[in-house]
Design a protein around this motif. Structure first.
Motif, PDB file in Angstrom:
ATOM      1  N   CYS A 483       0.697  -1.153   0.022  1.00 16.65           N
ATOM      2  CA  CYS A 483       0.092   0.226  -0.177  1.00 16.65           C
ATOM      3  C   CYS A 483       0.850   1.300   0.029  1.00 16.65           C
ATOM      4  O   CYS A 483       0.696   2.119  -0.679  1.00 16.65           O
ATOM      5  CB  CYS A 483      -0.945   0.042   1.137  1.00 16.65           C
ATOM      6  SG  CYS A 483      -2.144   1.430   1.515  1.00 16.65           S
ATOM      7  N   SER A 484       1.792   1.278   0.773  1.00 19.31           N
ATOM      8  CA  SER A 484       2.916   2.323   0.887  1.00 19.31           C
ATOM      9  C   SER A 484       3.712   2.668  -0.482  1.00 19.31           C
ATOM     10  O   SER A 484       3.769   3.454  -1.073  1.00 19.31           O
ATOM     11  CB  SER A 484       3.897   2.228   2.011  1.00 19.31           C
ATOM     12  OG  SER A 484       3.346   2.232   3.349  1.00 19.31           O
ATOM     13  N   ALA A 485       3.958   1.376  -1.089  1.00 18.35           N
ATOM     14  CA  ALA A 485       4.848   1.620  -2.307  1.00 18.35           C
ATOM     15  C   ALA A 485       3.800   2.232  -3.533  1.00 18.35           C
ATOM     16  O   ALA A 485       3.908   2.996  -4.199  1.00 18.35           O
ATOM     17  CB  ALA A 485       5.117   0.236  -2.661  1.00 18.35           C
ATOM     18  N   LEU A 486       2.563   1.889  -3.544  1.00 20.82           N
ATOM     19  CA  LEU A 486       1.583   2.292  -4.425  1.00 20.82           C
ATOM     20  C   LEU A 486       1.381   3.818  -4.308  1.00 20.82           C
ATOM     21  O   LEU A 486       1.118   4.725  -5.208  1.00 20.82           O
ATOM     22  CB  LEU A 486       0.578   1.492  -4.551  1.00 20.82           C
ATOM     23  CG  LEU A 486       0.654   0.069  -5.104  1.00 20.82           C
ATOM     24  CD1 LEU A 486      -0.864  -0.664  -4.817  1.00 20.82           C
ATOM     25  CD2 LEU A 486       1.254   0.112  -6.683  1.00 20.82           C
ATOM     26  N   LYS A 487       1.123   4.393  -3.081  1.00 14.76           N
ATOM     27  CA  LYS A 487       0.757   5.702  -2.635  1.00 14.76           C
ATOM     28  C   LYS A 487       2.037   6.386  -2.982  1.00 14.76           C
ATOM     29  O   LYS A 487       1.764   7.734  -3.249  1.00 14.76           O
ATOM     30  CB  LYS A 487       0.612   5.752  -1.100  1.00 14.76           C
ATOM     31  CG  LYS A 487      -0.640   5.383  -0.565  1.00 14.76           C
ATOM     32  CD  LYS A 487      -0.919   5.345   0.790  1.00 14.76           C
ATOM     33  CE  LYS A 487      -0.884   6.821   1.177  1.00 14.76           C
ATOM     34  NZ  LYS A 487      -1.005   6.933   2.858  1.00 14.76           N
ATOM     35  N   SER A 488       3.325   6.004  -3.059  1.00 15.94           N
ATOM     36  CA  SER A 488       4.289   6.730  -3.272  1.00 15.94           C
ATOM     37  C   SER A 488       4.517   7.307  -4.814  1.00 15.94           C
ATOM     38  O   SER A 488       4.953   8.290  -5.025  1.00 15.94           O
ATOM     39  CB  SER A 488       5.708   5.974  -3.131  1.00 15.94           C
ATOM     40  OG  SER A 488       5.887   5.004  -3.973  1.00 15.94           O
ATOM     41  N   CYS A 489       3.655   6.631  -5.762  1.00 11.38           N
ATOM     42  CA  CYS A 489       3.926   7.130  -6.956  1.00 11.38           C
ATOM     43  C   CYS A 489       2.245   7.406  -7.507  1.00 11.38           C
ATOM     44  O   CYS A 489       2.324   7.810  -8.911  1.00 11.38           O
ATOM     45  CB  CYS A 489       4.347   6.317  -8.198  1.00 11.38           C
ATOM     46  SG  CYS A 489       3.555   4.730  -8.230  1.00 11.38           S
TER      47      CYS A 489
END
Length: 555
Positions: A483-489
């Motif tokens: 979830c954090s990875a996807l939010k980053s972009c």
């Protein structure tokens, strides 16, 4: 213009009664059942059944378990005579089944009846004459004594011919239009017939007190039955029978109270077929007993098949609201009803309860070959989250979290409302899949690899709007890290608020289902579901589905 002053009660309450039946609260054992579908029922059809149709109907009655079947008025109808001779000559009457034939108390008709029934292994000769005040005055124009004499002469001839013809005969007498007859006079006529026939406990006689026309409230008929039952001669050698019609819509109540009051036998038709408003409904009577824990000795376990054959053979229609048999009698559209039913079903399963006690449904639909998913929980704009969630869980295995079930419920209700129609279980499932499951655009995760430490690190390969991204992020667990990875972009702000998972199938290749709820910065809450043979991939698909739903709503 309607004018009620032209009417007055046409019945005659008994002059005295003990009212013992009032103290009883339910029927404790099944009566003797006699189907009159092939006589009363058939003569009331717009297009009466032909020989082949009557034979198929007869076989269905045997399957249901009727041990007494009135097969017709053979002396008055060539079709009924042919049917009677067919089942006798082709040995189609089981050893434990008694056929019944009807005849008026008229000399030549009685003689033809005995001729028609020759060779039957066991037959009831049912003779009758009308005794009511209206019939005496308007039709026959005879005195009470003259009407009584018709019954006496009929009984004498029946007894005489029973000795002349070979056969195993039983006898039944009906004072037709009993409900419009003074009870004392009806009793006098029946006792005069009994004196002629001289029944014994070993060779009993049926006295049938019919509701030829329903004239009173059911308790009046019960009083009449109790009054006569207490005063009939040879009572231990008499089978007291009832034959209610349904002119006031209380034929079932008439019969049930009559059974409490001393009646031992019921003449009836499937689904209340018969002249005018019909005969009393055998299905409702039997199933009412069944739901009180009394074996009715009739088998309606394959109700859909019985309904199909009945409708095809009689060309009549079973109402969608017909008790126990109609298409909608188990259907719950109301959201609160569906929720209570779903919780009741779950409580029953979790606690392994045998006794039936589910809210809103007095009978287990499975007992009459109906199903929970398509017959009980019916989905339209009035339905609620409980029923919709129950359909998904019982039919397709999806156990949605409570908040997601509520969200999906509003979605389904809105679609049903705009389409202005009921939705099938298949349509509900299609809406669920289209709305929540494995939604891959604009965000799709192709791969995710994890490294464990104080925080879980995720290396994610994602397609976002068709463009490939290699992302790395940490989180409190695998799903949180993705979830954090996807939010980053993504130019979006959301928080993982809810995650649930469970197995959809059993076995080594079983699928897993995951459900994810996201809280967005602007206050919205979106849901997604994922299905995969791998639980991690299922949860990631649920996450991306919830993200994609949020991005789509935010456009």
């Amino acid at each position: 213009m309607m004018d009620a002053t032209k009417y007055r009660p046409g019945y005659f309450p008994p002059r005295e009664n003990e009212y013992r039946w009032v103290k009883k609260d339910h029927i404790e054992q099944a009566p003797a059942w006699c189907s009159v579908d092939l006589r009363d029922g058939n003569q009331a059809l717009i297009v009466p059944m032909d020989l082949e149709e009557k034979l198929e109907f007869y076989k269905m009655l045997l399957e249901i378990g009727f041990k007494e079947i009135e097969v017709g008025f053979p002396a008055a109808s060539q079709t009924e005579y042919e049917f009677l001779r067919t089942i006798i000559d082709h040995d189609m009457i089981p050893e434990d089944v008694t056929i019944q034939v009807l005849t008026q108390c008229r000399d030549h008709i009685i003689r033809k009846t005995f001729e028609a029934v020759k060779g039957a292994p066991r037959a009831v000769i049912h003779f009758y004459n009308s005794t009511s005040l209206a019939q005496r005055e308007q039709v026959f124009r005879k005195s009470k004594e003259e009407i009584k004499q018709i019954a006496i002469e009929g009984a004498r001839l029946v007894k005489k011919l029973s000795r002349e013809y070979e056969g195993n005969f039983l006898f039944e007498y009906s004072p037709e239009s009993f409900t419009g007859t003074e009870p004392d006079f009806a009793l006098d006529v029946c006792n005069a017939v009994l004196d002629i026939m001289q029944p014994t406990p070993e060779q009993p006689m049926i006295i049938n007190l019919p509701v030829t026309v329903e004239m009173s409230m059911p308790h009046i008929y019960a009083n009449q039955i109790e009054y006569c039952s207490d005063r009939l001669k040879y009572r231990d050698a008499v089978i007291l029978s009832t034959h209610p019609h349904n002119d006031r819509g209380t034929g079932v109540a008439d019969t049930e109270l009559a059974l409490l009051a001393g009646a031992q036998r019921v003449e009836c038709c499937l689904f209340g077929n018969g002249e005018r408003t019909g005969n009393v409904d055998a299905v409702t009577l039997a199933m009412n007993m069944y739901t009180h824990g009394v074996d009715p000795k009739l088998d309606f376990s394959n109700m859909p098949s019985i309904v199909e054959r009945y409708e095809r053979l009689t060309r009549m229609h079973v109402s969608p609201r017909q008790p126990y048999a109609g298409q909608l009698v188990f259907a719950a559209f109301s959201g609160s009803h569906q929720d209570a039913i779903a919780k009741g079903m779950k409580h029953r399963e979790e606690n392994d309860i045998f006794q039936w006690n589910v809210p809103y449904i007095p009978l287990d639909p499975h007992d009459v070959s109906r199903t929970y998913d398509s017959d009980v929980i019916r989905i339209n704009s009035q339905s609620g989250k409980g029923g919709i969630g129950y359909i998904l869980e019982t039919s397709y295995g999806y156990a949605l979290p409570a908040k997601m079930r509520e969200h999906f419920g509003y979605t389904v209700k809105d679609i049903s409302d705009h389409a202005h129609k009921e939705l099938s279980a298949e349509e509900v499932y299609e809406i669920f899949e289209k709305t929540y499951v494995n939604i891959e655009r604009p965000v799709y995760v192709r791969e995710a690899h994890f490294r464990q430490g104080p925080m879980t690190e995720a290396s994610v390969t994602a397609l976002i709007g068709g463009h490939r991204h290699e992302l790395i992020a940490k989180g409190n667990g695998r799903l949180d890290a993705v979830c954090s990875a996807l939010k980053s972009c993504l130019d979006a702000d959301f928080t993982l608020q809810s995650y649930h998972e469970h197995s959809l199938d059993q076995g080594s290749h079983s699928r897993a289902a995951g459900y994810v709820g996201l809280q967005w910065a602007d206050g919205r809450f979106t849901w997604g579901a994922g299905v995969d043979t791998d639980i991690i991939r299922a949860s990631i698909k649920a996450l991306t589905s919830a993200i994609n739903n949020g991005l789509r709503e935010g456009e």
